[in-house]
Design a protein around this motif. Structure first.
Motif, PDB file in Angstrom:
ATOM      1  N   PRO A 161       0.831  -1.217   0.000  1.00  0.00           N
ATOM      2  CA  PRO A 161       0.000   0.000   0.000  1.00  0.00           C
ATOM      3  C   PRO A 161       0.859   1.258   0.000  1.00  0.00           C
ATOM      4  CG  PRO A 161      -0.791  -1.579   1.633  1.00  0.00           C
ATOM      5  CD  PRO A 161       0.526  -2.103   1.141  1.00  0.00           C
ATOM      6  N   GLU A 162       0.412   2.266  -0.715  1.00  0.00           N
ATOM      7  CA  GLU A 162       1.171   3.505  -0.808  1.00  0.00           C
ATOM      8  C   GLU A 162       1.225   4.249   0.528  1.00  0.00           C
ATOM      9  OE1 GLU A 162       3.070   4.683  -3.406  1.00  0.00           O
ATOM     10  OE2 GLU A 162       2.679   2.626  -4.040  1.00  0.00           O
ATOM     11  N   ASP A 163       0.248   3.962   1.410  1.00  0.00           N
ATOM     12  CA  ASP A 163       0.277   4.632   2.713  1.00  0.00           C
ATOM     13  C   ASP A 163       1.123   3.863   3.726  1.00  0.00           C
ATOM     14  OD1 ASP A 163      -1.332   2.442   3.035  1.00  0.00           O
ATOM     15  OD2 ASP A 163      -3.007   3.507   3.975  1.00  0.00           O
ATOM     16  N   SER A 164       1.789   2.804   3.255  1.00  0.00           N
ATOM     17  CA  SER A 164       2.704   2.076   4.120  1.00  0.00           C
ATOM     18  C   SER A 164       3.897   2.958   4.461  1.00  0.00           C
ATOM     19  CB  SER A 164       3.175   0.790   3.427  1.00  0.00           C
ATOM     20  OG  SER A 164       4.238   0.186   4.137  1.00  0.00           O
ATOM     21  N   ALA A 165       4.494   2.718   5.635  1.00  0.00           N
ATOM     22  CA  ALA A 165       5.637   3.528   6.055  1.00  0.00           C
ATOM     23  C   ALA A 165       6.886   3.198   5.254  1.00  0.00           C
ATOM     24  CB  ALA A 165       5.910   3.330   7.542  1.00  0.00           C
ATOM     25  N   GLY A 166       6.924   2.028   4.617  1.00  0.00           N
ATOM     26  CA  GLY A 166       8.088   1.642   3.831  1.00  0.00           C
ATOM     27  C   GLY A 166       8.533   0.238   4.161  1.00  0.00           C
ATOM     28  N   GLY A 167       9.690  -0.142   3.584  1.00  0.00           N
ATOM     29  CA  GLY A 167      10.182  -1.492   3.776  1.00  0.00           C
ATOM     30  C   GLY A 167       9.747  -2.386   2.627  1.00  0.00           C
ATOM     31  N   VAL A 168       9.981  -3.677   2.792  1.00  0.00           N
ATOM     32  CA  VAL A 168       9.647  -4.638   1.739  1.00  0.00           C
ATOM     33  C   VAL A 168       9.078  -5.905   2.347  1.00  0.00           C
ATOM     34  CG1 VAL A 168      11.394  -3.823   0.124  1.00  0.00           C
ATOM     35  CG2 VAL A 168      12.004  -5.568   1.808  1.00  0.00           C
ATOM     36  N   THR A 182       8.307  -5.063   6.356  1.00  0.00           N
ATOM     37  CA  THR A 182       7.841  -3.684   6.285  1.00  0.00           C
ATOM     38  C   THR A 182       8.135  -3.000   7.617  1.00  0.00           C
ATOM     39  OG1 THR A 182       5.626  -4.284   7.065  1.00  0.00           O
ATOM     40  CG2 THR A 182       5.997  -4.296   4.686  1.00  0.00           C
ATOM     41  N   PHE A 183       8.180  -1.680   7.583  1.00  0.00           N
ATOM     42  CA  PHE A 183       8.456  -0.934   8.808  1.00  0.00           C
ATOM     43  C   PHE A 183       7.385  -1.192   9.870  1.00  0.00           C
ATOM     44  CE2 PHE A 183      11.182   2.680   6.813  1.00  0.00           C
ATOM     45  CZ  PHE A 183      12.178   1.747   6.564  1.00  0.00           C
ATOM     46  N   GLU A 184       6.125  -1.269   9.422  1.00  0.00           N
ATOM     47  CA  GLU A 184       5.043  -1.491  10.383  1.00  0.00           C
ATOM     48  C   GLU A 184       5.201  -2.826  11.109  1.00  0.00           C
ATOM     49  OE1 GLU A 184       3.335   1.264   7.261  1.00  0.00           O
ATOM     50  OE2 GLU A 184       4.571  -0.545   7.268  1.00  0.00           O
ATOM     51  N   GLU A 185       5.554  -3.872  10.358  1.00  0.00           N
ATOM     52  CA  GLU A 185       5.714  -5.193  10.966  1.00  0.00           C
ATOM     53  C   GLU A 185       6.927  -5.236  11.878  1.00  0.00           C
ATOM     54  OE1 GLU A 185       4.967  -9.236  11.844  1.00  0.00           O
ATOM     55  OE2 GLU A 185       3.752  -7.559  11.142  1.00  0.00           O
ATOM     56  N   ARG A 186       8.017  -4.618  11.467  1.00  0.00           N
ATOM     57  CA  ARG A 186       9.211  -4.606  12.308  1.00  0.00           C
ATOM     58  C   ARG A 186       8.942  -3.863  13.617  1.00  0.00           C
ATOM     59  NH1 ARG A 186      13.788  -6.580   9.480  1.00  0.00           N
ATOM     60  NH2 ARG A 186      14.813  -6.374  11.511  1.00  0.00           N
ATOM     61  N   LEU A 187       8.182  -2.773  13.537  1.00  0.00           N
ATOM     62  CA  LEU A 187       7.838  -2.038  14.754  1.00  0.00           C
ATOM     63  C   LEU A 187       6.910  -2.853  15.637  1.00  0.00           C
ATOM     64  CD1 LEU A 187       8.007   0.511  16.460  1.00  0.00           C
ATOM     65  CD2 LEU A 187       6.094   1.446  15.143  1.00  0.00           C
ATOM     66  N   ARG A 188       5.962  -3.569  15.022  1.00  0.00           N
ATOM     67  CA  ARG A 188       5.054  -4.418  15.804  1.00  0.00           C
ATOM     68  C   ARG A 188       5.839  -5.488  16.559  1.00  0.00           C
ATOM     69  NH1 ARG A 188       2.454  -9.122  15.887  1.00  0.00           N
ATOM     70  NH2 ARG A 188       3.608  -9.895  14.083  1.00  0.00           N
ATOM     71  N   LEU A 189       6.796  -6.113  15.879  1.00  0.00           N
ATOM     72  CA  LEU A 189       7.622  -7.121  16.536  1.00  0.00           C
ATOM     73  C   LEU A 189       8.478  -6.494  17.637  1.00  0.00           C
ATOM     74  CD1 LEU A 189       8.770  -9.204  13.429  1.00  0.00           C
ATOM     75  CD2 LEU A 189       7.013  -9.804  15.109  1.00  0.00           C
ATOM     76  N   LEU A 190       8.945  -5.285  17.377  1.00  0.00           N
ATOM     77  CA  LEU A 190       9.737  -4.588  18.387  1.00  0.00           C
ATOM     78  C   LEU A 190       8.898  -4.282  19.617  1.00  0.00           C
ATOM     79  CD1 LEU A 190      12.370  -3.187  19.215  1.00  0.00           C
ATOM     80  CD2 LEU A 190      11.525  -1.119  18.085  1.00  0.00           C
ATOM     81  N   GLU A 191       7.644  -3.891  19.400  1.00  0.00           N
ATOM     82  CA  GLU A 191       6.756  -3.620  20.532  1.00  0.00           C
ATOM     83  C   GLU A 191       6.627  -4.853  21.420  1.00  0.00           C
ATOM     84  OE1 GLU A 191       2.998  -2.103  19.355  1.00  0.00           O
ATOM     85  OE2 GLU A 191       3.836  -0.531  18.095  1.00  0.00           O
ATOM     86  N   ILE A 192       6.540  -6.024  20.788  1.00  0.00           N
ATOM     87  CA  ILE A 192       6.389  -7.270  21.552  1.00  0.00           C
ATOM     88  C   ILE A 192       7.686  -7.647  22.246  1.00  0.00           C
ATOM     89  CG2 ILE A 192       5.917  -9.743  21.375  1.00  0.00           C
ATOM     90  CD1 ILE A 192       4.101  -9.083  18.977  1.00  0.00           C
ATOM     91  N   ASP A 193       8.785  -7.631  21.490  1.00  0.00           N
ATOM     92  CA  ASP A 193      10.066  -8.084  22.028  1.00  0.00           C
ATOM     93  C   ASP A 193      10.656  -7.109  23.042  1.00  0.00           C
ATOM     94  OD1 ASP A 193       9.838 -10.279  20.395  1.00  0.00           O
ATOM     95  OD2 ASP A 193      11.098  -9.474  18.805  1.00  0.00           O
ATOM     96  N   ALA A 194      10.501  -5.827  22.771  1.00  0.00           N
ATOM     97  CA  ALA A 194      11.140  -4.824  23.623  1.00  0.00           C
ATOM     98  C   ALA A 194      10.248  -4.326  24.755  1.00  0.00           C
ATOM     99  CB  ALA A 194      11.577  -3.624  22.765  1.00  0.00           C
ATOM    100  N   LEU A 195       8.995  -4.752  24.782  1.00  0.00           N
ATOM    101  CA  LEU A 195       8.067  -4.224  25.780  1.00  0.00           C
ATOM    102  C   LEU A 195       8.543  -4.415  27.218  1.00  0.00           C
ATOM    103  CD1 LEU A 195       5.457  -2.731  26.139  1.00  0.00           C
ATOM    104  CD2 LEU A 195       4.225  -4.899  26.076  1.00  0.00           C
TER     105      LEU A 195
END
Length: 213
Positions: A161-168, A182-195
Motif C-alpha cells: 500500500p502507498e500509505d505504508s511507512a516503507g520497507g519490503v 515492512t516498517f510497520e511489521e518490524r515495529l510491531r515485533l519490536l513492541e512485543i520483544d522490547a516491551l
C-alpha cells in the motif's frame, strides 16, 4: 394470743420477702448475664462485619488504584509506540541514502532467511527504483558470502500500500513463504520483544512482577 399470731405473721412475711428478694436477685443476675452475652455476641458479629467491610473496601480501592496505574502506564506505552510509528513514516522521505541502505539490509535479510534460488520482493510503487538498486547490492553481497547466485525480482502484481511507512516483503517458494520486512511489521515485533525492557526503563525493575503477573 393475738400478739403471738401477729408476730408469726410478720416473721412469715419477712421470710417470704427475703426469699422473693433472693429469687429476684438470682433472676436479675441471670438476665444480666444473658443480656451481656447477647450484647457481646452482637458486638462480635458487628465487629466482624465491620472488619470484613473494611477489608472489602481496601481491596476495592487497591484494585481501582491498580487498574488506574495500569491504564496510565498502558496509555504512556501506546503514546510512545504511536510516536515511533509517526517517526518511521518519515524515514523513507527524510533521508534517501539512509532509506536505500535500510532497503538493502531488509532484502539481504530475506535472502539469507529463505536461502533460495529465486526470490520475489514486494514494495511500494514509489520505492521500485530504490528497491531495484537494493536488490542488486543485496544479491551481490549474498553471492559473495554464500557463493551462489540468486534471482530477485520485484513482484509488481501486488505492491505494498502507498500509505505504508516503507520497507519490503520478501517471498519464496513461489509465494508460499513470506517474510514481512515492512516498517510497520518490524515495529510491531519490536513492541512485543522490547516491551519488557521498555517497561523496566520507564517504570522500574519490579513493575512486571508487581503489576503484570
Amino acid at each position: 394470743m393475738t400478739a403471738f399470731i401477729r408476730q408469726e405473721a410478720l416473721e412469715k412475711a419477712r421470710e417470704i420477702q427475703l426469699k422473693a428478694d433472693e429469687e429476684f436477685a438470682i433472676e436479675k443476675s441471670k438476665l444480666v448475664r444473658q443480656e451481656t452475652a447477647a450484647i457481646d455476641t452482637l458486638y462480635e458479629k458487628k465487629f466482624k462485619q465491620a472488619a470484613m467491610s473494611q477489608q472489602i473496601t481496601r481491596s476495592t480501592l487497591a484494585n481501582k488504584t491498580r487498574l488506574r496505574v495500569l491504564s496510565a502506564r498502558q496509555t504512556l506505552l501506546d503514546e510512545l509506540f504511536q510516536r515511533a510509528r509517526e517517526q518511521i513514516t518519515g524515514v523513507a522521505a527524510g533521508d534517501a541514502k539512509k532509506y536505500d541502505a535500510v532497503l538493502r539490509g531488509l532484502v539481504l535479510e530475506g535472502l539469507y532467511a529463505l536461502n533460495e534460488d529465486k526470490i520475489a520482493v514486494r514494495a511500494r510503487k514509489k520505492d521500485y527504483e530504490a528497491v531495484r538498486a537494493a536488490i542488486v547490492e543485496a544479491a551481490t553481497e549474498f553471492k559473495d558470502h554464500v557463493g551462489r547466485e540468486v534471482v530477485v525480482e520485484i513482484d509488481e502484481s501486488e505492491p505494498l500500500p502507498e500509505d505504508s511507512a516503507g520497507g519490503v516483503s520478501i517471498l519464496g517458494s513461489q509465494g508460499k513463504i513470506e517474510i514481512n520486512n515492512t516498517f510497520e511489521e518490524r515495529l510491531r515485533l519490536l513492541e512485543i520483544d522490547a516491551l519488557p525492557a521498555v517497561r523496566e526503563t520507564l517504570f522500574g525493575k519490579n513493575v512486571n512482577r508487581k503489576f503484570y503477573d
